[in-house]
Write an enzyme that holds these catalytic residues in place. Sequence first.
Site, PDB file in Angstrom:
ATOM      1  N   HIS A  25       0.693  -1.159   0.044  1.00 49.00           N
ATOM      2  CA  HIS A  25       0.067   0.159   0.028  1.00 49.00           C
ATOM      3  C   HIS A  25       0.788   1.346  -0.018  1.00 49.00           C
ATOM      4  O   HIS A  25       0.356   2.216  -0.502  1.00 49.00           O
ATOM      5  CB  HIS A  25      -1.114  -0.022   1.154  1.00 49.00           C
ATOM      6  CG  HIS A  25      -2.106  -1.074   0.986  1.00 49.00           C
ATOM      7  ND1 HIS A  25      -1.846  -2.201   1.121  1.00 49.00           N
ATOM      8  CD2 HIS A  25      -3.008  -0.950   0.150  1.00 49.00           C
ATOM      9  CE1 HIS A  25      -2.890  -3.012   0.729  1.00 49.00           C
ATOM     10  NE2 HIS A  25      -3.661  -2.426  -0.128  1.00 49.00           N
ATOM     11  N   CYS A  46     -10.677  -5.375  -9.827  1.00 46.99           N
ATOM     12  CA  CYS A  46     -10.301  -4.013  -9.262  1.00 46.99           C
ATOM     13  C   CYS A  46      -8.857  -4.161  -8.870  1.00 46.99           C
ATOM     14  O   CYS A  46      -8.181  -3.264  -8.394  1.00 46.99           O
ATOM     15  CB  CYS A  46     -10.935  -3.415  -8.168  1.00 46.99           C
ATOM     16  SG  CYS A  46     -11.115  -4.613  -6.786  1.00 46.99           S
TER      17      CYS A  46
HETATM   18  C1  PEP Z   1      -6.697  -6.569  -4.343  1.00 42.51           C
HETATM   19  O1  PEP Z   1      -6.377  -7.102  -3.546  1.00 42.51           O
HETATM   20  O2  PEP Z   1      -6.584  -6.777  -5.510  1.00 42.51           O
HETATM   21  C2  PEP Z   1      -7.172  -5.309  -4.112  1.00 42.51           C
HETATM   22  C3  PEP Z   1      -7.668  -4.356  -5.021  1.00 42.51           C
HETATM   23  O3  PEP Z   1      -7.236  -4.634  -2.871  1.00 42.51           O
HETATM   24  P1  PEP Z   1      -6.068  -4.028  -2.076  1.00 42.51           P
HETATM   25  O4  PEP Z   1      -4.860  -3.991  -3.020  1.00 42.51           O
HETATM   26  O5  PEP Z   1      -6.302  -2.734  -1.456  1.00 42.51           O
HETATM   27  O6  PEP Z   1      -5.619  -5.233  -0.973  1.00 42.51           O
END
Ligand code: PEP
Length: 757
Positions: free
Chosen positions: A372, A684
């Site tokens: 993140h 996503c």
């Molecule tokens: C994922 O895990 O692909 C996602 C879109 O969520 P994050 O990247 O915030 O864990």
Amino acid sequence: MKRDHSKLICDIGELTALFTDAANLDTLLQNIVDMAALHMAADVCSVYLFEEQSRELVLKATHGLLPGSVGQVRLRVGEGLTGTAFSELRAVCEGDAARHPGYRFFPGIGEEQYCSFLAVPILRGRNSIGVMTLQSVRKNYFSPDDINVFRAITSQLATVIEMARLLLSLGRTPESAAATATDAAGLKFVKGLVGAEGFALGESLVVTPLSLDDFGDSDFRDDLTAEDLHRAVVAAEKELMEMQLAVEKKLQDVSSFIFSAQILMLKDQGMLGAMESLISQGRTPPEAVRQVVGQYVARFDRMSNEYVREKRYDVMDVGRRILQHLAGHQDGGGHHAAKVVIIRELLPSDVLKLSLQNVAGVVLLSGGVTSHVAVLSRSLNIPLVIADESRLLALPNGTRIMLDGSQGNIFIDPDDEVVQKFREKEELRANVAQVRAKMLDQTRTRDGVRVTLLANINLLGDIAIARDFKAEGIGLYRTEFPFMVRSTFPTEEEQYLIYRRLVEGMKGREITFRTLDIGGDKMLSYYDYSKEANPFLGLRSIRFSLRHREIFVQQLRAILRAGFDSGVRIMFPMISSLDEFEAARTVVRECLAALKAEGKPHQSHPVIGMMVELPSVLEVIDELAVQAEFFSVGTNDLIQYMLAVDRTNEKVADLYLPHHPAVLRSLKRVAEAALRHGRDLSVCGDMAHDPRYVPFLVGIGVRKFSLDARYLAKVQACITALDTREAEAFAAGLLRGATLGETARAMECFPAAGEQQ
Ligand code: PEP
Ligand code: MG
């Protein structure tokens, strides 16, 4: 009675901001209770703080009760309404307290005549550290609005109290550590991983916890006095205040209190006093700063809570700023314009600070590309390369570095020809206006099949970019970012304001709010996680929300309220079973009932869906498709959990393989289930922005993609060039592959895959 609460919140905010001396915490609390009682026209306002040693709540300040009762009135945890608010971490409001069975009356302190009683816990993360109470002779005096206001006030108070206590508890044991630098001679090029795209050219700045040693004795005048120290402290404080203002302006959703710990340290008489006392004993001001800061750092290092330990960096930063001003440098370390920062570890809040300091780029020695910190860097437009090469830390500051974030390349002291080549490439890339102008409002494949392109949002600042790149809505709002950079949980009101701005910014378009997804690599500094050996398999995401219901409820209420006049989609992350989905949906339904009963404007028909991120849901995907109104596949986590490869660990980055047959076949299963049940499906995770995988996703029937807005143009171009029948044949070929080699070879078969730009 209607009261103007924003004034009270601002006044108390100002009081806490002006708080200068940890030792005077009691005076601050007294001023606050006086102010609150007056504003609320309440007869009594008191603050109780929890005392670790006796495990009791002790009355610390009061307006209205007998002054002699301060320090004398003590309550056990769970005792009376105050003790209940403390132990159950919730506000307790009684219209006629004396009739309540839990009421605990203290004779002799003047409590006899009061009827209405409001007790709000002072929460620091998931712990209470005290309680603020209000009392009135009138019955049914306090309203639900008052409770919300006092939640906001106690949240402001919590930060100050915790910091003041920490400062007071710090000892004076100096500790020194020595840098161990490996030899960087001959290092010309390092290949890293793409964290955030972009190009940076600048001087290297190695940021290590030992930056106090950046200054040698020769940097300071011989005749520095305590007066000079004062001037340096004032200048450093001014600088931090300016940075706080700048962050508030630039990043309203995440700004609050980022620099408050440092500002408080600078104002703290304990820290300054220790420095002055050393000066009076004959030490020079720089020596005094180094020694006292060293003592603080050593104390932080000994703290058991890993996230409190991180405060050592804040202390170091404070020390470095003071030294910089003592040395007569004006910028105080506040600006790193045209610097490429090289750093071993980064927290999300550090990324925000670096963005304020206008760094040109960052080389990070740990973490993964889907971590993140990388996600946030993309939102903030900071080119980031992740490179497992510790020799970079030994580079002399000021070395010319060129960072090619798009390829993950780091050039050390590059020659002019190389620089020129990349400058040209970057100019082309940076010409977004041209790119945008070529974009279509709607996306269709070559054979006319409609595909919806949505944006992933991490910060409110992303909204404008999403609109610019023609996003048809928000497919994923990662709500945890405002949680991650604060010093305590944002209240329902604070969240409401942030979410409302998103709704207004995307008026009339689809918005999917993902509920809090913390844990793993997204830790909250104020939450006392008990040590988890495997945080990615621990109390993260929806598990956290279901375990800490009141936090979940506050967030859901804020989302539902923010979407009162528009469609709202609520998405639960990391769902592992049907039961978990139903448990989470029940909480939404309870919130809807409560908001209705309270008569608060809210969205009464939210669309409720889930992320597909865990392999466990694949076996119950049909049953889930009956219950969940939509699926969004989070490929980042799905790949991580399916292949048991930590997405933040650069050492296993080569094993993180989206084209693994198990991943591809799982995606197909999810798409089929969604189709069978007529459910909305999107992807996503990062696969949605990768032109190598977009044809496959279209081929298995995905018609909705949500991605970082910066990739929208590229993905639109890719889809526009696709024919769905070709994509289907391509996907079928990939799905036949049983080995990594076979799927890799099948990927090469698609004529258009890979390089559409
Ligand atoms: C994922 O895990 O692909 C996602 C879109 O969520 P994050 O990247 O915030 O864990
Ligand atoms: Mg995820």
